[in-house]
Scaffold this motif. Structure first.
Motif, PDB file in Angstrom:
ATOM      1  N   ARG A  78       0.823  -1.207   0.000  1.00 51.84           N
ATOM      2  CA  ARG A  78       0.000   0.000   0.000  1.00 51.84           C
ATOM      3  C   ARG A  78       0.861   1.263   0.000  1.00 51.84           C
ATOM      4  O   ARG A  78       1.998   1.267   0.440  1.00 51.84           O
ATOM      5  CB  ARG A  78      -0.917   0.023   1.225  1.00 51.84           C
ATOM      6  CG  ARG A  78      -1.914  -1.119   1.261  1.00 51.84           C
ATOM      7  CD  ARG A  78      -2.988  -0.865   2.282  1.00 51.84           C
ATOM      8  NE  ARG A  78      -3.904   0.169   1.814  1.00 51.84           N
ATOM      9  CZ  ARG A  78      -4.951   0.601   2.526  1.00 51.84           C
ATOM     10  NH1 ARG A  78      -5.175   0.124   3.731  1.00 51.84           N
ATOM     11  NH2 ARG A  78      -5.753   1.526   2.042  1.00 51.84           N
ATOM     12  N   ASP A  81       1.170   5.573  -5.563  1.00 55.27           N
ATOM     13  CA  ASP A  81       0.251   6.358  -6.376  1.00 55.27           C
ATOM     14  C   ASP A  81       0.018   5.623  -7.698  1.00 55.27           C
ATOM     15  O   ASP A  81       0.878   5.621  -8.580  1.00 55.27           O
ATOM     16  CB  ASP A  81       0.836   7.749  -6.642  1.00 55.27           C
ATOM     17  CG  ASP A  81      -0.115   8.635  -7.464  1.00 55.27           C
ATOM     18  OD1 ASP A  81      -1.224   8.181  -7.789  1.00 55.27           O
ATOM     19  OD2 ASP A  81       0.285   9.781  -7.787  1.00 55.27           O
ATOM     20  N   ASP A  82      -1.167   4.978  -7.801  1.00 55.71           N
ATOM     21  CA  ASP A  82      -1.425   4.139  -8.974  1.00 55.71           C
ATOM     22  C   ASP A  82      -2.154   4.883 -10.093  1.00 55.71           C
ATOM     23  O   ASP A  82      -2.682   4.267 -11.018  1.00 55.71           O
ATOM     24  CB  ASP A  82      -2.217   2.893  -8.570  1.00 55.71           C
ATOM     25  CG  ASP A  82      -3.541   3.230  -7.882  1.00 55.71           C
ATOM     26  OD1 ASP A  82      -4.117   4.302  -8.170  1.00 55.71           O
ATOM     27  OD2 ASP A  82      -3.988   2.429  -7.047  1.00 55.71           O
ATOM     28  N   THR A  83      -2.175   6.214 -10.031  1.00 51.51           N
ATOM     29  CA  THR A  83      -2.842   6.989 -11.075  1.00 51.51           C
ATOM     30  C   THR A  83      -2.233   6.675 -12.440  1.00 51.51           C
ATOM     31  O   THR A  83      -1.023   6.814 -12.647  1.00 51.51           O
ATOM     32  CB  THR A  83      -2.715   8.500 -10.799  1.00 51.51           C
ATOM     33  OG1 THR A  83      -3.238   8.787  -9.507  1.00 51.51           O
ATOM     34  CG2 THR A  83      -3.465   9.304 -11.854  1.00 51.51           C
ATOM     35  N   THR A 107      -8.265   0.976  -5.952  1.00 50.96           N
ATOM     36  CA  THR A 107      -7.723   1.782  -4.870  1.00 50.96           C
ATOM     37  C   THR A 107      -8.597   1.578  -3.643  1.00 50.96           C
ATOM     38  O   THR A 107      -9.803   1.798  -3.692  1.00 50.96           O
ATOM     39  CB  THR A 107      -7.707   3.269  -5.258  1.00 50.96           C
ATOM     40  OG1 THR A 107      -6.896   3.431  -6.425  1.00 50.96           O
ATOM     41  CG2 THR A 107      -7.148   4.116  -4.125  1.00 50.96           C
ATOM     42  N   ASP A 108      -8.011   1.142  -2.556  1.00 52.23           N
ATOM     43  CA  ASP A 108      -8.798   0.789  -1.367  1.00 52.23           C
ATOM     44  C   ASP A 108      -8.290   1.549  -0.153  1.00 52.23           C
ATOM     45  O   ASP A 108      -7.101   1.524   0.160  1.00 52.23           O
ATOM     46  CB  ASP A 108      -8.709  -0.716  -1.103  1.00 52.23           C
ATOM     47  CG  ASP A 108      -9.459  -1.111   0.154  1.00 52.23           C
ATOM     48  OD1 ASP A 108     -10.693  -1.032   0.140  1.00 52.23           O
ATOM     49  OD2 ASP A 108      -8.803  -1.480   1.148  1.00 52.23           O
ATOM     50  N   THR A 109      -9.195   2.259   0.519  1.00 49.94           N
ATOM     51  CA  THR A 109      -8.861   2.943   1.767  1.00 49.94           C
ATOM     52  C   THR A 109      -9.686   2.413   2.916  1.00 49.94           C
ATOM     53  O   THR A 109      -9.761   3.037   3.960  1.00 49.94           O
ATOM     54  CB  THR A 109      -9.105   4.460   1.630  1.00 49.94           C
ATOM     55  OG1 THR A 109     -10.505   4.685   1.351  1.00 49.94           O
ATOM     56  CG2 THR A 109      -8.271   5.056   0.517  1.00 49.94           C
ATOM     57  N   ASP A 115      -2.780  -3.255  -1.570  1.00 54.87           N
ATOM     58  CA  ASP A 115      -3.508  -2.766  -2.730  1.00 54.87           C
ATOM     59  C   ASP A 115      -3.403  -3.806  -3.836  1.00 54.87           C
ATOM     60  O   ASP A 115      -2.564  -4.720  -3.782  1.00 54.87           O
ATOM     61  CB  ASP A 115      -2.935  -1.432  -3.200  1.00 54.87           C
ATOM     62  CG  ASP A 115      -3.371  -0.277  -2.308  1.00 54.87           C
ATOM     63  OD1 ASP A 115      -4.410  -0.408  -1.639  1.00 54.87           O
ATOM     64  OD2 ASP A 115      -2.663   0.747  -2.286  1.00 54.87           O
TER      65      ASP A 115
END
Length: 533
Positions: A78, A81-83, A107-109, A115
């Motif tokens: 985790r 930044d997977d943008t 994307t998990d919060t 992730d």
């Protein structure tokens, strides 16, 4: 076939029947041999920029043979930044490699853990390749591909509790019944998987619709394998406490129980990517890929019945919006409405809001929902009842009837009337197994007695007394012969005074209850003696 290589660390998870199974409405299925689920994790190496013709290619696992598997997904540590990141896989089936398949990045919060991507159902494969691109040129830490072999289902286990749901059965009922749901024990869930923080919310406010991704050509008998593999990926790949969805629905109309905790309760899932949304919504995943494929009629009809049951029995509408976390969501929303994702696929997402689509059909399905409990709830309001914790459901004990559980009270409706049981009365009543216990159903609301410190609520076979002493209150229960005798004597205004202990069994099969100034005993011959101290 099990193929073991030095680069693949195999982790075996044995899925066995859980100690508590929620199966409805038929009897619990028998699972003779729980399937053995195998999860393997393989590192996806970084790509040196000088060694690649693509500047954005940051990691690649060349095509290689693996253990047999049915599902694949990619995870990483985790915080990355997977943008703009893309993850693609190839897998080999019967000696032929597939084209590159995109895995949706999630994307998990909400759940914690790792992730990763959505998993993809491959069916039956024995080879995998992975490539990852990122516009920043950076690679996620600890990048791994998980391959899952869900094991073979026991013959008939997956469909013991299942019936196909057809569109013709969508007529609006006056009471929304629970559809047939395949229990965790039937599909071979991992044993005793319980989540917390919190395990449940205080109500289900809405529904989030997902898809599982992967092949749409699975057979009916493979559906349980897909559910097992999804649980294994969520637990072993993403490090979640259990499968993320509350329910999964296949293209044949079979509905599978997902996360453990009870199909009737607002169990917190890991489906939306936001913990607050997870806590107050029900996550339902349609099994398949719906980018260009429309969900089957049987799947659609089962979704209507499942979502209609939950929204109808908790007295929520199918349309309109509600607020949760920082979102204003449609009562029935898609995963992409919460986080950036393609889920549940373009065709499925369009169906949610289409004319005659999911929202419209659920609205029509629950339009005629009518019950005494719903009427009483709407009359009292949530300021009195609290939020709906468990929606209205039928029970067969005593004279039979329906029950709903709210934050502040439980409400019962039978041929004897509709009544609330709350506060100390609920505590005492539930300690005796509520409507299934010795008291049976309520027959009155709580009321005062001639003694100001004592109040009472009546039930078919007894009474619960709320007694206040020195600023503290407690419930005490009497039933059958002892209750009748106490009432004949004048209850708390009699020489016995108020109860100090509930009725209980003592030696010789006798029963005894204690009071401020004595006790009563039901003898083994059925007679009742009164002792004043």
């Amino acid at each position: 076939m099990r193929f073991f290589s030095g680069t693949i660390a195999a982790l075996m998870v044995v899925a066995v029947t859980p100690s508590i199974a929620q199966a409805a409405p038929s009897a619990k299925p028998v699972v003779p041999h729980a399937p053995r689920v195998h999860t393997s994790a393989t590192a996806v190496p970084a790509v040196h920029p000088a060694a690649s013709a693509r500047s954005d290619l940051v990691a690649e696992l060349p095509a290689r043979r693996t253990d047999d598997f049915g599902m694949v997904g990619v995870t990483w540590q985790r915080g990355f930044d997977d943008t703009g990141m893309t993850v693609q896989v190839q897998f080999r089936t019967k000696g032929t490699w597939s084209s590159w398949q995109d895995l949706d990045v999630e994307t998990d919060t909400g759940e914690g853990g790792r992730d990763g991507t959505e998993p993809m159902w491959a069916g039956s494969a024995d080879g995998v390749a992975v490539r990852v691109t990122s516009p920043t040129g950076k690679r996620p830490t600890d990048l791994k591909v998980s391959t899952i072999d869900p094991g073979a289902s026991s013959a008939g286990a997956a469909t013991t509790n299942a019936v196909a749901v057809t569109p013709a059965a969508d007529g609006s009922p006056s009471y929304t019944p629970k559809p047939t749901i395949i229990s965790r024990s039937a599909w071979g869930a991992k044993k005793n998987t319980y989540c917390d923080s919190p395990r449940t919310g205080n109500e289900t406010r809405g529904v989030i619709v997902h898809h599982t991704a992967g092949s749409n050509s699975y057979s009916k008998s493979e559906s349980a394998s897909i559910v097992r593999a999804t649980q294994a990926y969520h637990m072993n790949g993403r490090d979640w406490c259990d499968i993320g969805y509350n329910f999964l629905v296949d293209k044949y109309g079979q509905i599978f129980e997902g996360r453990n905790g009870g199909v009737d309760k607002p169990v917190r899932g890991a489906h939306a990517g936001n913990k607050t949304v997870n806590t107050y919504t029900m996550g339902v995943s349609m099994m398949g890929t719906f980018t260009s494929t429309v969900p089957s009629d049987a799947l659609k009809s089962a979704m209507v019945k499942l979502i209609g049951w939950r929204l109808g029995t908790t007295f929520h509408p199918a349309t309109g919006k509600y607020h949760v976390s920082s979102y204003d969501l449609n009562r029935i929303a898609g995963h992409r409405d919460v986080v950036p994702t393609a889920c549940p696929g373009a065709k499925a997402y369009a169906w949610l809001s289409a004319s005659g689509g999911l929202r419209d059909r659920v609205k029509d399905y629950i339009a005629n929902y009518s019950s005494n409990i719903k009427t009483r709830f709407e009359s009292l309001g949530t300021s009195v009842t609290g939020l709906v914790y468990v929606g209205e459901y039928p029970f067969a004990s005593g004279p039979g009837g329906r029950k709903a559980r709210f934050g502040n009270l439980d409400m019962y409706s039978s041929s004897l009337g509709t009544f609330e049981v709350g506060g100390y009365y609920r505590v005492g009543y539930n300690a005796l197994d509520a409507q299934s216990g010795v008291l049976s159903v309520p027959t009155s609301e709580a009321a005062d007695t001639s003694v100001s410190t004592v109040k009472v609520q009546r039930f078919l076979h007894g009474s619960v007394y709320r007694v206040s002493r020195s600023g503290h209150a407690a419930p005490y229960a009497l039933w059958d012969d002892l209750d009748a005798k106490y009432r004949d004597l004048g209850e708390a205004s009699s020489s016995l005074g108020a109860p100090t202990k509930s009725e209980a069994v003592i030696s010789g099969g006798r029963k005894r209850a204690y009071f401020e100034h004595g006790h009563m005993t039901r003898q083994s011959d059925g007679s009742v003696t009164v002792t004043i101290s």
